[in-house]
Scaffold this motif. Sequence first.
Motif, PDB file in Angstrom:
ATOM      1  N   ILE A   1      25.554 -32.958  20.597  1.00 35.65           N
ATOM      2  CA  ILE A   1      25.705 -33.538  22.538  1.00 35.65           C
ATOM      3  C   ILE A   1      26.742 -33.606  22.986  1.00 35.65           C
ATOM      4  N   LEU A   2      26.473 -34.755  22.395  1.00 38.43           N
ATOM      5  CA  LEU A   2      26.728 -36.208  22.759  1.00 38.43           C
ATOM      6  C   LEU A   2      28.519 -36.652  21.595  1.00 38.43           C
ATOM      7  N   GLN A   3      29.364 -36.737  22.714  1.00 39.49           N
ATOM      8  CA  GLN A   3      30.601 -37.133  22.182  1.00 39.49           C
ATOM      9  C   GLN A   3      30.898 -38.651  21.553  1.00 39.49           C
ATOM     10  N   THR A   4      30.347 -39.547  22.733  1.00 40.60           N
ATOM     11  CA  THR A   4      31.160 -41.271  22.184  1.00 40.60           C
ATOM     12  C   THR A   4      29.704 -41.717  23.327  1.00 40.60           C
ATOM     13  N   LEU A   5      28.894 -42.642  22.851  1.00 38.00           N
ATOM     14  CA  LEU A   5      28.417 -43.555  23.689  1.00 38.00           C
ATOM     15  C   LEU A   5      29.134 -44.972  23.601  1.00 38.00           C
ATOM     16  N   ILE A   6      29.046 -44.780  25.191  1.00 36.66           N
ATOM     17  CA  ILE A   6      29.431 -46.318  25.917  1.00 36.66           C
ATOM     18  C   ILE A   6      28.647 -47.047  26.285  1.00 36.66           C
ATOM     19  N   TYR A   7      28.506 -48.435  25.579  1.00 32.68           N
ATOM     20  CA  TYR A   7      28.312 -49.529  25.711  1.00 32.68           C
ATOM     21  C   TYR A   7      28.586 -50.564  26.184  1.00 32.68           C
ATOM     22  N   ASP A   8      27.914 -51.713  27.370  1.00 38.12           N
ATOM     23  CA  ASP A   8      28.585 -52.743  27.821  1.00 38.12           C
ATOM     24  C   ASP A   8      28.315 -54.430  26.522  1.00 38.12           C
ATOM     25  N   ASP A   9      28.800 -54.523  26.464  1.00 37.59           N
ATOM     26  CA  ASP A   9      28.616 -55.434  25.188  1.00 37.59           C
ATOM     27  C   ASP A   9      29.114 -56.983  25.694  1.00 37.59           C
ATOM     28  N   GLU A  10      29.515 -56.918  27.129  1.00 35.21           N
ATOM     29  CA  GLU A  10      29.616 -58.503  27.732  1.00 35.21           C
ATOM     30  C   GLU A  10      28.144 -58.281  28.062  1.00 35.21           C
ATOM     31  N   ILE A  11      26.713 -57.977  28.429  1.00 27.56           N
ATOM     32  CA  ILE A  11      25.840 -58.359  28.905  1.00 27.56           C
ATOM     33  C   ILE A  11      24.443 -58.270  27.377  1.00 27.56           C
ATOM     34  N   PRO A  12      23.730 -58.895  27.735  1.00 29.56           N
ATOM     35  CA  PRO A  12      22.375 -58.331  26.370  1.00 29.56           C
ATOM     36  C   PRO A  12      21.635 -57.696  26.732  1.00 29.56           C
ATOM     37  N   LEU A  13      21.688 -56.290  26.164  1.00 32.50           N
ATOM     38  CA  LEU A  13      21.417 -55.400  25.902  1.00 32.50           C
ATOM     39  C   LEU A  13      19.784 -55.169  25.965  1.00 32.50           C
ATOM     40  N   PRO A  14      18.852 -54.177  27.062  1.00 32.23           N
ATOM     41  CA  PRO A  14      17.741 -54.308  26.591  1.00 32.23           C
ATOM     42  C   PRO A  14      17.783 -53.998  25.057  1.00 32.23           C
ATOM     43  N   ASP A  15      16.751 -53.568  23.859  1.00 31.71           N
ATOM     44  CA  ASP A  15      15.513 -53.206  22.881  1.00 31.71           C
ATOM     45  C   ASP A  15      16.590 -52.050  23.484  1.00 31.71           C
ATOM     46  N   VAL A  16      15.664 -50.925  24.108  1.00 32.31           N
ATOM     47  CA  VAL A  16      15.838 -50.012  24.273  1.00 32.31           C
ATOM     48  C   VAL A  16      17.270 -49.113  23.746  1.00 32.31           C
ATOM     49  N   ALA A  17      18.165 -50.016  24.507  1.00 31.70           N
ATOM     50  CA  ALA A  17      19.635 -49.324  24.798  1.00 31.70           C
ATOM     51  C   ALA A  17      20.356 -50.044  23.410  1.00 31.70           C
ATOM     52  N   LEU A  18      20.072 -51.130  22.813  1.00 29.01           N
ATOM     53  CA  LEU A  18      20.547 -51.392  21.182  1.00 29.01           C
ATOM     54  C   LEU A  18      19.634 -50.225  20.641  1.00 29.01           C
ATOM     55  N   ASP A  19      18.861 -50.160  20.280  1.00 29.61           N
ATOM     56  CA  ASP A  19      18.028 -49.009  20.285  1.00 29.61           C
ATOM     57  C   ASP A  19      18.994 -47.334  19.556  1.00 29.61           C
ATOM     58  N   LEU A  20      19.691 -47.597  21.099  1.00 29.72           N
ATOM     59  CA  LEU A  20      20.932 -45.407  20.861  1.00 29.72           C
ATOM     60  C   LEU A  20      21.534 -46.282  20.448  1.00 29.72           C
ATOM     61  N   VAL A  21      22.593 -47.283  20.463  1.00 26.77           N
ATOM     62  CA  VAL A  21      23.641 -47.499  19.763  1.00 26.77           C
ATOM     63  C   VAL A  21      23.491 -47.241  18.353  1.00 26.77           C
ATOM     64  N   PHE A  22      22.559 -48.578  17.874  1.00 25.09           N
ATOM     65  CA  PHE A  22      22.081 -47.962  16.566  1.00 25.09           C
ATOM     66  C   PHE A  22      21.814 -46.651  15.850  1.00 25.09           C
ATOM     67  N   ALA A  23      21.063 -45.595  16.536  1.00 24.68           N
ATOM     68  CA  ALA A  23      20.579 -44.381  16.112  1.00 24.68           C
ATOM     69  C   ALA A  23      22.512 -43.708  17.113  1.00 24.68           C
ATOM     70  N   ALA A  24      22.989 -43.763  17.143  1.00 23.40           N
ATOM     71  CA  ALA A  24      23.904 -42.708  17.955  1.00 23.40           C
ATOM     72  C   ALA A  24      25.349 -43.712  16.592  1.00 23.40           C
ATOM     73  N   ARG A  25      25.379 -44.666  15.568  1.00 27.42           N
ATOM     74  CA  ARG A  25      26.287 -44.865  14.693  1.00 27.42           C
ATOM     75  C   ARG A  25      26.149 -43.744  14.022  1.00 27.42           C
ATOM     76  N   LYS A  26      24.505 -44.750  13.978  1.00 28.36           N
ATOM     77  CA  LYS A  26      23.923 -43.292  12.564  1.00 28.36           C
ATOM     78  C   LYS A  26      24.604 -42.269  12.778  1.00 28.36           C
ATOM     79  N   LYS A  27      24.182 -42.195  13.514  1.00 32.00           N
ATOM     80  CA  LYS A  27      24.688 -40.293  13.409  1.00 32.00           C
ATOM     81  C   LYS A  27      25.922 -39.871  13.644  1.00 32.00           C
TER      82      LYS A  27
END
Lengths: 276, 276
Positions: free
Chosen positions: A48-74
């Motif tokens: 269902i997700l087309q794109t995941l946008i994330y803020d790379d100018e702040i240190p993301l919390p681990d839960v958010a980083l996990d989402l970035v990794f999971a999205a890349r993997k998918k």
Amino acid sequence: MEKSLTSLQNPRVKGFAALKDKKQREREQLYLVEGVRAVDTYLSCGDILQTLIYDDEIPLPDVALDLVFAARKKGIEVLPVGTNAIAKIADTEHPQGVIGVARMGDADWRAIVDEGEGDATVAAAPLLLLDGVKDPGNLGALLRSAHAVGCTRIVTLPGTVDVYSPKVVRAAMGSLPSLQIARMTDTFEELGARLNEEGYRVIGTDLDGTSLYEEDLTGKLALFIGSEADGLSFDASDLCERMITIPMPGKTESLNVAIAASVILYESLRQRLVRK
Amino acid sequence: MEKSLTSLQNPRVKGFAALKDKKQREREQLYLVEGVRAVDTYLSCGDILQTLIYDDEIPLPDVALDLVFAARKKGIEVLPVGTNAIAKIADTEHPQGVIGVARMGDADWRAIVDEGEGDATVAAAPLLLLDGVKDPGNLGALLRSAHAVGCTRIVTLPGTVDVYSPKVVRAAMGSLPSLQIARMTDTFEELGARLNEEGYRVIGTDLDGTSLYEEDLTGKLALFIGSEADGLSFDASDLCERMITIPMPGKTESLNVAIAASVILYESLRQRLVRK
């Protein structure tokens, strides 16, 4: 590593920000999902997700980083953007550093109505017809309850706030991908004919109907929920075979509409659990 | 005719505007009620309104004018102010031209707990213990439901948003004057001892308790409702004799807290109606 989009004039940033507008959502068939928990839910719901946008100018919390990794993997597109760009795209003040861009999953209302046939599990939970729920927070909370109680077939009628508006999506807390939602634009006559044809018992709510607890809420049921201020429209009332009322011994005028719908859906669940 | 207050520097205008702040509310023991329908309800609830403020620079709708006349007739102070002054005092963007200034009606939590004795009607509806509900909209909706279902005894525990904050008052839709609300600041030990002494069955909610529909929710009951994010605190859980869970066949994580509380309160009402 993806290159970060920091300019507010970047066409993609502008394009995503424009998804806060209904017309743009319809054109793109996309909508925004904000916040770590909701995005997490969407990630686990197919493609269902087309794109995941994330803020790379702040240190993301681990839960958010996990989402970035999971999205890349998918294999989902992952797009780093600047804090200003996130702020421009987001509807909330604190989008927690991640925003999902999801594909609309509009269902056809006739297919939803017809699905009452055959599958006993589906037939058991009411078909929910939303007739003019106006407040996005109310609609979102209502969808969240519908999901919880296992009522997955939902038709919104003209006058109901758009289910893909950011505030609805947020209050729905990740429920949208688990629901079949049709935004009907046909006439009440057509809806009525179809409900009749398919053998639904059509139930509405008003202030002097049968007590919720004295009505049989099992079987093939279509349940109308009206607007916050005015209740059911004349057209909707006209289609109702039965009217039920939630008892209010406290002598108030009304309940919040999401709460009223939830109390009815849960009473229907209770009756079905008892009869099993 | 009263003289209109138009200056934003007028001490009374400043004093009313300051009631948006909790400290000032505590000092003055007053809070603001916005909107025609809520003010109307407050007017019909004894002498809870100290002052009715109205905008005399715009043509008020008839419903608002009726309130001004009714307040004058009841001997309540009526204060015409300018549109700017109304805007400064109000928390909402569109206060509909009238704002009530109401006297806080704090109850003593011990008196509320003790009231379970004697009066069978009161004993029948659960005592509601709110343990950290944070969102004003949720608390307001919950109080509105409590009022509707006839559950009038409410104790808020530390960590719960202030019941007199403008957003709670607004979402409660005129319910506050019909409820007995105590904001407890004593320890959970004291609360527990009193509940025990008075013979309450204390029930909490969690994710793996008895199904809501398999628990007896009649009799002398105290019901704990936890916070949106974390549920019940350790201290509150510790006081619970039984834990119940709202069935969620849809496999969601949770319901909105106001909806969860309403579903439980309505199931308790249903059981009491059936056993009558």
